[in-house]
Design an enzyme around this catalytic site. Structure first.
Site: not given
Length: 128
Positions: A72, A110, A121-123
């Site tokens: 995500l 990211s 989990i990519e932020i």
């Protein structure tokens, strides 16, 4: 003509509900929501992540609901450097980044972490 406007929710299958709840509310800072018959979700903006516990999924469900299969990408509401500082304060390991990537609408910067079920989990932050 496209007939899909946006994603309303997705379903995450977890093993340890408390660990998942901690990660998404404390580390990711999503809002906890209870709905239906005691179900929980994590809300952000106009979207949410509904939660199923492995072996106690709600019907209908995915054909093979398994923990750890998601990848995500979330767009942060704050600069990515602030996200990195928060992750460090939470003592949550960053496994990659910051790196430049291509997002859905433009270039992004990211960092990557894993949730308790090892989902990726990519932020990200949008780049000009």
């Amino acid at each position: 003509m496209e007939f899909i406007d946006h994603l309303d929710h997705l379903v995450l299958t977890c093993v340890d509900l408390q660990a998942t709840r901690h990660f998404y509310t404390e580390v990711m800072q999503l809002r906890l929501e209870t709905f239906g018959e005691g179900r929980i979700a994590f809300r952000f903006g106009n979207q949410k992540i509904n939660v199923h516990v492995k072996g106690a999924e709600f019907e209908p469900k995915a054909h093979l609901p398994v923990p750890g299969a998601l990848d995500l990408c979330f767009l942060a509401a704050v600069p990515l450097d602030d996200v990195v500082a928060h992750l460090k304060r939470c003592d949550w390991p960053i496994i990659g980044g910051p790196v430049q990537r291509t997002g859905a609408t433009q270039k992004i910067r990211s960092v990557y972490v894993r949730d308790p079920d090892l989902n990726l989990i990519e932020i990200s932050e949008l780049l000009n």
